[in-house]
Design an enzyme around this catalytic site. Sequence first.
Site, mmCIF file in Angstrom:
data_model
loop_
_atom_site.group_PDB
_atom_site.id
_atom_site.type_symbol
_atom_site.label_atom_id
_atom_site.label_comp_id
_atom_site.label_asym_id
_atom_site.label_seq_id
_atom_site.Cartn_x
_atom_site.Cartn_y
_atom_site.Cartn_z
ATOM 1 N N GLN A 1 48.021 39.870 47.300
ATOM 2 C CA GLN A 1 47.710 39.248 48.798
ATOM 3 C C GLN A 1 47.355 37.628 48.678
ATOM 4 O O GLN A 1 46.688 37.428 47.637
ATOM 5 C CB GLN A 1 46.328 40.029 49.094
ATOM 6 N N ASP B 1 36.898 45.955 47.428
ATOM 7 C CA ASP B 1 36.961 46.224 46.048
ATOM 8 C C ASP B 1 35.780 46.911 45.725
ATOM 9 O O ASP B 1 36.053 48.183 45.047
ATOM 10 C CB ASP B 1 37.171 44.728 45.221
ATOM 11 N N ASP C 1 45.107 33.698 42.702
ATOM 12 C CA ASP C 1 44.747 32.739 41.837
ATOM 13 C C ASP C 1 44.503 32.976 40.428
ATOM 14 O O ASP C 1 44.019 32.217 39.534
ATOM 15 C CB ASP C 1 43.327 31.994 42.228
#
Length: 330
Positions: free
Chosen positions: A71, A245, A152
């Site tokens: 994502q 998460d 990232d």
Amino acid sequence: MRCCHVRRLPGRVLGDRAARLSLAVVLTLLLVAGALTTFLPSNKEEHVLELRRGVNSQGRPVQDAFTLVMQTYNRTDLLLRLLNHYQALPRLHRVIVVWNNVGEKAPEDVWNSLGPHPVPVVFKLQTTNRMRNRLQAFPELETDAVLMVDDDMLISSQDLAFAFSVWQQFPDQIVGFVPRKHVPTSSGVYSYGGFELQAPGLGDGDQYSMVLIGASFFSSKYLDLFQRQPAAVRTLIDETQNCDDIAMNFLVAKHIGKASGVFVKPVNMGSLEKETAGAHSGMWHRAEHFLQRSYCINKLAAVYEGMPLTYSNLMISQFGFPYANHKSKA
């Protein structure tokens, strides 16, 4: 002449017998083959079997491959860099990019113009920028295994290959590189943290109860299960733009009745956040980030009417030895 005649006669008789025997064998084989065809799948069944086998362009079955789900939001430069890195991973079947830049064009044309590429990349344009968009049961997802990576996060091919092999041994759990824990307090309220957070009665604190999904492998079945979780779970994630998460760890722990994850110690993994030109910092920089995550743990415990998370001290390294009681921080 007599010799020749004598010699020819047995040959002719044997030849006739051999011919009759060969014909009988052929007829028998045809009958057997005809009977066996009744056990073969129909065209429709063959199609279903082919979908289940799901052989990719490199000839590997989907059961021995994984799909990368990433994502992204306001990090196109990092996205293209990471796609270039991850596209060469062994056993990678497909990449699904969850494009959260609502109303902006995805870099699909740029990506395709610089092909060919080893695996297909699918850009899924979203209508709302939500954290849980990555937890959809995408129709393009054909593998049992999902590799989910933040936009990232640069993880070495060696680390990922090893973690995938570990996941194949623990397919019902989240296998990843970033462990976290919940800690009960005397007031009955839970707190969120890492290895440095010590839990009462748990020794020196080096245990975990969650493995974050932003650098992990898990079964695609959990994306289906997530869609069937209570509406309060999705509402919580949307309100905080956080904790998807943590919610997945609750889901897995409740589903299997044991620790939700297995921690694999990475050798070469790092964040590229400071290298982006988009100037979009990660959520963990927000002042309220860790408070939100403690808040989410308590809310999820209320939704599930209890605490399904359990502790583990298992760490698996690439040297092949599981370690407990390690002292390093996540």
